[in-house]
Design a protein around this motif. Structure first.
Motif, short mmCIF file in Angstrom:
data_model
loop_
_atom_site.label_atom_id
_atom_site.label_comp_id
_atom_site.label_asym_id
_atom_site.label_seq_id
_atom_site.Cartn_x
_atom_site.Cartn_y
_atom_site.Cartn_z
N ASP A 151 -2.86 3.71 2.29
CA ASP A 151 -3.57 2.85 2.98
C ASP A 151 -4.84 2.33 2.27
O ASP A 151 -5.17 1.45 2.15
CB ASP A 151 -3.73 3.40 4.47
CG ASP A 151 -2.62 3.27 5.41
OD1 ASP A 151 -1.60 2.78 5.03
OD2 ASP A 151 -2.61 4.01 6.37
N THR A 152 -5.53 2.99 1.93
CA THR A 152 -6.83 3.14 1.31
C THR A 152 -7.06 3.97 0.16
O THR A 152 -6.63 5.07 0.16
CB THR A 152 -8.18 2.93 2.22
OG1 THR A 152 -8.06 4.38 2.68
CG2 THR A 152 -7.64 2.39 3.54
N ASN A 175 -2.53 -0.50 0.50
CA ASN A 175 -1.89 -1.33 1.62
C ASN A 175 -3.08 -1.77 2.38
O ASN A 175 -2.47 -3.12 2.86
CB ASN A 175 -0.90 -0.20 2.60
CG ASN A 175 0.38 0.22 1.77
OD1 ASN A 175 0.68 -0.28 0.78
ND2 ASN A 175 0.60 1.21 2.33
N ILE A 176 -4.07 -1.26 2.62
CA ILE A 176 -5.05 -2.08 3.72
C ILE A 176 -6.17 -2.52 2.70
O ILE A 176 -6.65 -3.78 2.68
CB ILE A 176 -5.43 -1.01 4.67
CG1 ILE A 176 -4.40 -0.88 5.81
CG2 ILE A 176 -6.85 -1.67 5.47
CD1 ILE A 176 -4.46 0.24 6.71
N ALA A 177 -7.05 -1.71 1.95
CA ALA A 177 -8.26 -1.92 1.36
C ALA A 177 -8.46 -1.00 0.01
O ALA A 177 -7.85 -0.05 0.35
CB ALA A 177 -9.27 -2.42 2.34
N ASP A 179 -8.51 -0.83 -3.37
CA ASP A 179 -7.39 -0.56 -4.34
C ASP A 179 -7.70 0.77 -5.23
O ASP A 179 -6.93 1.27 -5.36
CB ASP A 179 -7.02 -1.80 -5.09
CG ASP A 179 -6.27 -3.02 -4.21
OD1 ASP A 179 -5.47 -2.37 -3.39
OD2 ASP A 179 -6.59 -4.06 -4.50
N GLN A 182 -12.11 5.04 -3.06
CA GLN A 182 -12.59 5.15 -1.88
C GLN A 182 -13.34 6.57 -1.57
O GLN A 182 -12.60 7.62 -2.14
CB GLN A 182 -11.67 5.18 -0.57
CG GLN A 182 -12.42 5.13 0.77
CD GLN A 182 -11.39 5.04 1.83
OE1 GLN A 182 -10.19 4.92 1.65
NE2 GLN A 182 -11.90 5.00 3.07
N HIS A 201 -8.51 -7.57 -1.68
CA HIS A 201 -8.96 -6.40 -1.63
C HIS A 201 -10.16 -6.05 -2.48
O HIS A 201 -10.00 -6.33 -3.42
CB HIS A 201 -7.97 -5.16 -1.86
CG HIS A 201 -6.77 -5.10 -0.87
ND1 HIS A 201 -5.63 -4.43 -0.91
CD2 HIS A 201 -6.55 -5.76 0.42
CE1 HIS A 201 -4.70 -4.38 -0.02
NE2 HIS A 201 -5.21 -5.32 0.95
#
Length: 312
Positions: A151-152, A175-177, A179, A182, A201
């Motif tokens: 996801d992140t 998938n969300i942000a 790349d 994080q 992203h």
């Protein structure tokens, strides 16, 4: 292979391959709080875990040296490697693994250290620590690329802090942000490149506690590379595809026109967290020319041989 001892254990594969042919982990250290498990000089593949650590699962500290952990699966975390304790990866390739719940390459404990290694093309993310604010991930002279389907934090995730020194973290996908990276708290970086990923992203997410130590490169402005020597929102880093460029692991060589080449003055090559880092991921001496290159690979200088001219 399963061990229940609390004593330190060294598994030296001496260059051989350990292939799992039934649905289970390949190497398991079962005893909680056991001594250090060291796995070295081995290829581990075929693991199929209903839990975590398809290739290697350690209930204590784990060190992996000069090995290839590929094409393993976990229903939970760490398709390639999962460990509860301090997790150290040296001169190793972790690639092509998958995990249903994330951290497909390396799912480590509170402390994760990646040195002279490549974590690539894992389905479910590249490298992750435990999701704690006390967690740390350190990446030195290493490449994290092509990891996806999480996801992140497609390349690197930690609930705490991450430190990059001569790292290449590129072309990962979430998938969300976020790349590539994080973190829950912050990022500290020197001489590293973070770039690539989805057009919609951002490449990094972390808090204001992040610190650039200079000479970093990114293709957007999300990584807080704002020192005068940094280059952010600077376009393509000009890296070649992951390939055999010498050394024990695949790497991404900067092309002839890459802005990464000689971007760090020779006198600054071991500044700000890079003390003692005198070679690249392959073992090539830094610097090769007038300065050091950003990222995990130092482009070798080409010697020019001048043939003597004779007259008579």
């Amino acid at each position: 292979m399963e061990r229940t001892t609390v004593d330190p254990v060294v598994l030296d594969g001496r260059g051989f391959t350990l292939t799992q042919t039934c649905p289970d982990n390949v190497v398991v250290q079962e005893t909680v709080g056991a001594g250090l498990l060291t796995v070295q000089n081995i290829t581990i593949t075929g693991g199929q875990s209903t839990g975590s650590g398809g290739g290697i699962f350690a209930q204590g500290d784990l060190t992996v040296i000069n090995s290839n952990i590929h094409t393993n699966h976990a229903d939970q975390f760490g398709g390639g490697v999962a460990a509860i304790g301090t997790t150290t990866i040296e001169s190793t390739t972790i690639s092509g693994n998958d995990a249903a719940q994330g951290s497909a390459g390396v799912a480590g404990g509170l402390v994760v250290v990646i040195t002279n290694s490549t974590v690539s093309n894992n389905l479910g993310g590249g490298v992750a620590s435990l999701p704690s604010e006390d967690a740390t991930v350190t990446v030195v002279n290493s490449t994290i690329t092509g990891n996806s389907d999480v996801d992140t934090g497609g390349g690197l995730f930690t609930g705490g802090t991450a430190t990059l020194v001569y790292a290449t973290v590129v072309d990962n996908a979430a998938n969300i942000a976020f790349d590539n990276i994080q973190t829950g708290i912050g990022l500290t970086s020197f001489g590293s490149v973070v770039a690539g990923g989805s057009a919609d992203h951002s490449t990094c997410l972390f808090s204001a506690q992040s610190v650039s130590r200079g000479y970093n490169f990114s293709d957007d402005d999300s990584c807080n590379f704002t020192q005068p020597t940094d280059r952010q929102d600077a376009g393509s880093p000009g890296l070649g595809a992951l390939a055999d460029n010498g050394g024990p692991t695949l790497t991404m060589l900067p092309g002839p026109a890459s802005p990464l080449i000689d971007a760090i003055p020779a006198g600054a090559c071991q500044d700000d967290g890079a003390a003692g880092v005198a070679t690249d991921q392959r073992g090539i001496t830094r610097p090769q020319a007038v300065g050091c290159d950003i990222g995990a690979v130092e482009v070798e200088a080409v010697a020019v041989v001048v043939q003597p001219t004779f007259t008579g």
